[in-house]
Design a protein around this motif. Sequence first.
Motif, PDB file in Angstrom:
ATOM      1  N   ASP A   1       0.848  -1.186   0.000  1.00  0.00           N
ATOM      2  CA  ASP A   1       0.000   0.000   0.000  1.00  0.00           C
ATOM      3  C   ASP A   1       0.887   1.241   0.000  1.00  0.00           C
ATOM      4  O   ASP A   1       2.036   1.207   0.467  1.00  0.00           O
ATOM      5  CB  ASP A   1      -0.903   0.020   1.226  1.00  0.00           C
ATOM      6  CG  ASP A   1      -1.909  -1.126   1.214  1.00  0.00           C
ATOM      7  OD1 ASP A   1      -2.201  -1.624   0.109  1.00  0.00           O
ATOM      8  OD2 ASP A   1      -2.371  -1.517   2.299  1.00  0.00           O
ATOM      9  N   LYS A   2       0.342   2.368  -0.499  1.00  0.00           N
ATOM     10  CA  LYS A   2       1.153   3.567  -0.652  1.00  0.00           C
ATOM     11  C   LYS A   2       1.710   4.080   0.662  1.00  0.00           C
ATOM     12  O   LYS A   2       2.851   4.538   0.730  1.00  0.00           O
ATOM     13  CB  LYS A   2       0.321   4.667  -1.334  1.00  0.00           C
ATOM     14  CG  LYS A   2       0.157   4.456  -2.828  1.00  0.00           C
ATOM     15  CD  LYS A   2       1.515   4.416  -3.521  1.00  0.00           C
ATOM     16  CE  LYS A   2       1.392   4.149  -5.002  1.00  0.00           C
ATOM     17  NZ  LYS A   2       2.721   4.077  -5.669  1.00  0.00           N
ATOM     18  N   SER A   3       0.927   4.020   1.724  1.00  0.00           N
ATOM     19  CA  SER A   3       1.424   4.493   3.015  1.00  0.00           C
ATOM     20  C   SER A   3       2.563   3.607   3.516  1.00  0.00           C
ATOM     21  O   SER A   3       3.572   4.100   4.032  1.00  0.00           O
ATOM     22  CB  SER A   3       0.290   4.532   4.037  1.00  0.00           C
ATOM     23  OG  SER A   3      -0.283   3.243   4.210  1.00  0.00           O
ATOM     24  N   VAL A   4       2.399   2.294   3.354  1.00  0.00           N
ATOM     25  CA  VAL A   4       3.452   1.364   3.765  1.00  0.00           C
ATOM     26  C   VAL A   4       4.652   1.496   2.837  1.00  0.00           C
ATOM     27  O   VAL A   4       5.808   1.426   3.270  1.00  0.00           O
ATOM     28  CB  VAL A   4       2.906  -0.083   3.760  1.00  0.00           C
ATOM     29  CG1 VAL A   4       4.002  -1.071   4.139  1.00  0.00           C
ATOM     30  CG2 VAL A   4       1.727  -0.203   4.706  1.00  0.00           C
ATOM     31  N   GLU A   5       4.392   1.700   1.559  1.00  0.00           N
ATOM     32  CA  GLU A   5       5.474   1.877   0.596  1.00  0.00           C
ATOM     33  C   GLU A   5       6.366   3.041   0.990  1.00  0.00           C
ATOM     34  O   GLU A   5       7.603   2.945   0.937  1.00  0.00           O
ATOM     35  CB  GLU A   5       4.887   2.110  -0.793  1.00  0.00           C
ATOM     36  CG  GLU A   5       5.914   2.401  -1.873  1.00  0.00           C
ATOM     37  CD  GLU A   5       5.265   2.761  -3.189  1.00  0.00           C
ATOM     38  OE1 GLU A   5       5.155   3.979  -3.500  1.00  0.00           O
ATOM     39  OE2 GLU A   5       4.829   1.842  -3.911  1.00  0.00           O
ATOM     40  N   ALA A   6       5.780   4.153   1.382  1.00  0.00           N
ATOM     41  CA  ALA A   6       6.567   5.320   1.779  1.00  0.00           C
ATOM     42  C   ALA A   6       7.438   5.013   2.989  1.00  0.00           C
ATOM     43  O   ALA A   6       8.606   5.434   3.055  1.00  0.00           O
ATOM     44  CB  ALA A   6       5.636   6.500   2.077  1.00  0.00           C
ATOM     45  N   GLN A   7       6.904   4.258   3.940  1.00  0.00           N
ATOM     46  CA  GLN A   7       7.683   3.900   5.121  1.00  0.00           C
ATOM     47  C   GLN A   7       8.871   3.017   4.749  1.00  0.00           C
ATOM     48  O   GLN A   7       9.986   3.209   5.248  1.00  0.00           O
ATOM     49  CB  GLN A   7       6.787   3.185   6.130  1.00  0.00           C
ATOM     50  CG  GLN A   7       5.656   4.033   6.683  1.00  0.00           C
ATOM     51  CD  GLN A   7       4.693   3.223   7.530  1.00  0.00           C
ATOM     52  OE1 GLN A   7       4.972   2.094   7.907  1.00  0.00           O
ATOM     53  NE2 GLN A   7       3.541   3.803   7.836  1.00  0.00           N
TER      54      GLN A   7
ATOM     55  N   ASN B   1      11.590   5.060   2.944  1.00  0.00           N
ATOM     56  CA  ASN B   1      12.373   5.841   3.908  1.00  0.00           C
ATOM     57  C   ASN B   1      13.317   4.951   4.702  1.00  0.00           C
ATOM     58  O   ASN B   1      14.452   5.359   5.015  1.00  0.00           O
ATOM     59  CB  ASN B   1      11.434   6.602   4.851  1.00  0.00           C
ATOM     60  CG  ASN B   1      10.687   7.717   4.151  1.00  0.00           C
ATOM     61  OD1 ASN B   1      11.172   8.280   3.170  1.00  0.00           O
ATOM     62  ND2 ASN B   1       9.501   8.049   4.641  1.00  0.00           N
TER      63      ASN B   1
END
Length: 357
Positions: A203-209, A212
């Motif tokens: 998911d996009k939110s998890v992808e960003a984490q 980083n």
Amino acid sequence: MNAALQTDLDPRDRGGPAQPLLLVDSLRKHFPVRGGILNRQVATVQAVDDVSFSVQKGETLGIVGESGCGKSTTARLLMRLMEPDAGEVVFDGDPVGARRGIPVSEMRRQMQMVFQDSYTSLNPRMTMVESIAYAPRMHGLGRREAYDRAERLLGRVGLNPRQFARRYPHEMSGGQRQRVNIARALALEPRLVILDEAVAALDKSVEAQVLNLLEELKQSLNLTYLFISHDLNVVEYMSDRVMVMYLGRVVESGPVASIYRHPRHPYTRALFASKPTLDPDRRTTEMPLTGDPPNPINPPSGCRFRTRCAFAQPRCAEQVPMLGAPLAGDAPPSHIVACHIPEAQAPMRHTIEVGHA
């Protein structure tokens, strides 16, 4: 982790800081197609054909292209998960598998890979700590030391060892499993990590984490990345340089800023023009690219992109364009393209500005 990895000078850096960590020369892999009553070879799939590139120490090289262009096959050839038909891979100045070079087993210790599917990458019968500790134990590390390293790595990738060390893959979410796969790749303290669509299934939110996290690990552990993805925005965020592949060959390569601001190959520009925009004032006026990629069993002669290129000329069918000549103008010398047609450097417009009523 090894304290040596947290310094600017890695004791394993035999070639010096200016020596590319990875050098690939004329890599090729063709798969036979068999048929008939006698199961004879009747054709060949040219999956990777004459691919050459280098990865400098401490940088991230992004690889982009359509599905089937050879990105993942190139990664598997580098890891020797399949044997190349031709070409040479040099790791920090040492030819891989050569008599006086670096053995494949040692290369694999210093070059690890994270795959796209976080579930099938893990053994369903092993807990998270067992999966991470497995490779160090196979390389001679004691059981207690290997498990301690595995638990430290779990914490390093953002998972509490007390909560996750004894869990099995089916008890974890996709993002948690991918963090475990990253920890497992770091268990042998590698210098280069190949990330093959490592965040594509998140998911996009998890992808960003996770992105980083990868950036933080790169800086703190002096890692070098080979980042393969179909997401152009993610590649731009992660990469220092970008390599564009089409039907088994490299068509353009250069610094990320130059490639994204001034793409020169018609395929690269069509690829970027296909990105969806969030700006309602910019509308697509025409398809940036039409038709499907040619069959890799029987690719076009000369330039493989010519059958879909608006600038194609007779020369494109007769001669294979060579990658290596730097472009003139505002492009840096390291921005190179494989294209015959100077007119292809002209801007291609697929969007128009629409004013508000």
